[in-house]
Scaffold this motif. Structure first.
Motif, PDB file in Angstrom:
ATOM      1  N   ASP A  21      -6.044  -2.452   1.986  1.00  0.00           N
ATOM      2  CA  ASP A  21      -5.297  -1.373   1.341  1.00  0.00           C
ATOM      3  C   ASP A  21      -5.284  -0.183   2.293  1.00  0.00           C
ATOM      4  O   ASP A  21      -6.310   0.481   2.464  1.00  0.00           O
ATOM      5  CB  ASP A  21      -5.965  -0.993   0.018  1.00  0.00           C
ATOM      6  CG  ASP A  21      -5.330   0.261  -0.582  1.00  0.00           C
ATOM      7  OD1 ASP A  21      -4.240   0.650  -0.115  1.00  0.00           O
ATOM      8  OD2 ASP A  21      -5.927   0.837  -1.497  1.00  0.00           O
TER       9      ASP A  21
ATOM     10  N   GLY B  10       0.815  -1.216   0.000  1.00  0.00           N
ATOM     11  CA  GLY B  10       0.000   0.000   0.000  1.00  0.00           C
ATOM     12  C   GLY B  10       0.843   1.258   0.000  1.00  0.00           C
ATOM     13  O   GLY B  10       0.315   2.349   0.167  1.00  0.00           O
TER      14      GLY B  10
ATOM     15  N   VAL C 155      -9.956  -4.295  -1.948  1.00  0.00           N
ATOM     16  CA  VAL C 155      -8.594  -4.709  -2.301  1.00  0.00           C
ATOM     17  C   VAL C 155      -8.619  -5.358  -3.680  1.00  0.00           C
ATOM     18  O   VAL C 155      -9.642  -5.943  -4.076  1.00  0.00           O
ATOM     19  CB  VAL C 155      -8.015  -5.700  -1.269  1.00  0.00           C
ATOM     20  CG1 VAL C 155      -7.677  -4.999   0.021  1.00  0.00           C
ATOM     21  CG2 VAL C 155      -8.946  -6.863  -1.024  1.00  0.00           C
TER      22      VAL C 155
END
Lengths: 253, 61
Positions: free
Chosen positions: A132, A50, A249
């Motif tokens: 994320d 991320g 995600v």
């Protein structure tokens, strides 16, 4: 968006008593998972993929196994000033161990002061999940929050083991944060569920540092992130909750 | 589940068990089959009936 500089702080202090004997020789986050991985790899992978690529992993309990794993596997590009580094209890503030998760960060404040991030993302390393972090960081910035806490709906009877969040009518400002309540407040619009904290926090650095300093001076405090720091910031009205189920995600859940 | 560097000898039986690193299950030994025996030998048996053998332990017949 001009991205703020962000530092990841990963907490691995827990002894993991319920996982004995697998944790007799190693921290819970160092328990092997799926062959070559360790439990901490879930959190580290979420952060690194991320874009949170400067990470301090605070260790204390039987940390050698985790140290070795992190230093041999999580080697990021130092040309770009990226790193994942294990940080042992260093007794900067005197001859004592970490008294709690907040004290662990307080004792390592020099790391934050030297890195000078705008935001600090604090996470445990004993969760198996995919997330994320950017979406949570964006929500934190959109709300102009002091701290944003990730939470997941759980059945109400199961919520007595967690920090439970009662959100305001806007859905994200936190009104109350009882730790391990006997009678957890229900999720808005869903009487059988409660919003359980996941122990994942995005802080404005100044808010975190001030809360840690005040907490350290408070002799009645248990020096825990969930039990002391977050309730303090809830009282200040600067804590918000991020619903983990909103997190999308790649590949989907 | 068998972790790294754990050896399981000939004719040994491993059932419903987690064997941590460096465990040796000697030839002909059984683990995870008789939960009461496992418990009596000092292995942890979870509420769901999984026997857990800690790092480096030896399981004898």
């Amino acid at each position: 968006m001009a991205r703020q500089r962000i530092l990841g702080v990963v907490l691995t202090g827990g002894a993991g008593r319920r996982l004995r004997p697998l944790t007799a020789d190693r921290a819970k986050s160092a328990v092997p998972f799926g062959g070559i991985y360790r439990v901490a790899d879930f959190t580290l992978s979420n952060l690194v993929n991320g874009g949170v690529q400067r990470i301090c992993v605070l260790t204390q309990y039987k940390s050698h196994s985790l140290n070795r794993h992190i230093t041999t596997t999580w080697q990021l590009n130092s040309l770009l000033d990226n790193y994942v580094t294990p940080v042992p209890a260093q007794q900067w503030l005197g001859p004592r161990w970490q008294a709690g998760s907040a004290d662990a960060i307080y004792q390592s404040l020099t790391l934050i002061e030297r890195d000078r991030p705008g935001l600090v993302l604090v996470a445990g390393a004993d969760h198996v999940y995919r997330m994320d972090p950017n979406q949570m960081i964006q929500a934190h910035l959109d709300w102009d929050a002091g701290v944003t806490v990730a939470a997941i709906p759980v059945p109400r009877p199961a919520a007595t083991d967690f920090g439970v969040i009662r959100a305001a009518a806007d859905g994200h400002r936190i009104e109350a944060f009882p730790e391990k309540p006997a009678d957890p407040p229900c999720l808005r619009g869903s009487p059988d569920e409660a919003f359980a904290s996941m122990g994942i926090y995005v802080f404005d650095t100044a808010v975190l540092v001030e809360a840690l300093r005040k907490d350290a001076a408070d002799e009645g405090s248990g020096h825990s992130m969930g039990g002391d720091i977050i309730p303090r910031l809830v009282r200040d009205g600067v804590a918000h909750v991020y619903d983990f189920l909103q997190n999308k995600v790649p590949g989907g859940r | 589940m068998i972790l790294h560097n754990t050896r399981v000898g000939r004719h040994a039986v491993v059932r419903d068990a987690i064997l941590d690193k460096n465990v040796a299950v000697l030839a002909g030994a059984t683990v995870g089959v008789d939960k009461e025996h496992d418990h009596a030998r000092g292995f942890v048996v979870s509420a769901d009936g999984i026997t857990v053998v800690g790092k480096g332990q030896v399981v004898a017949p």
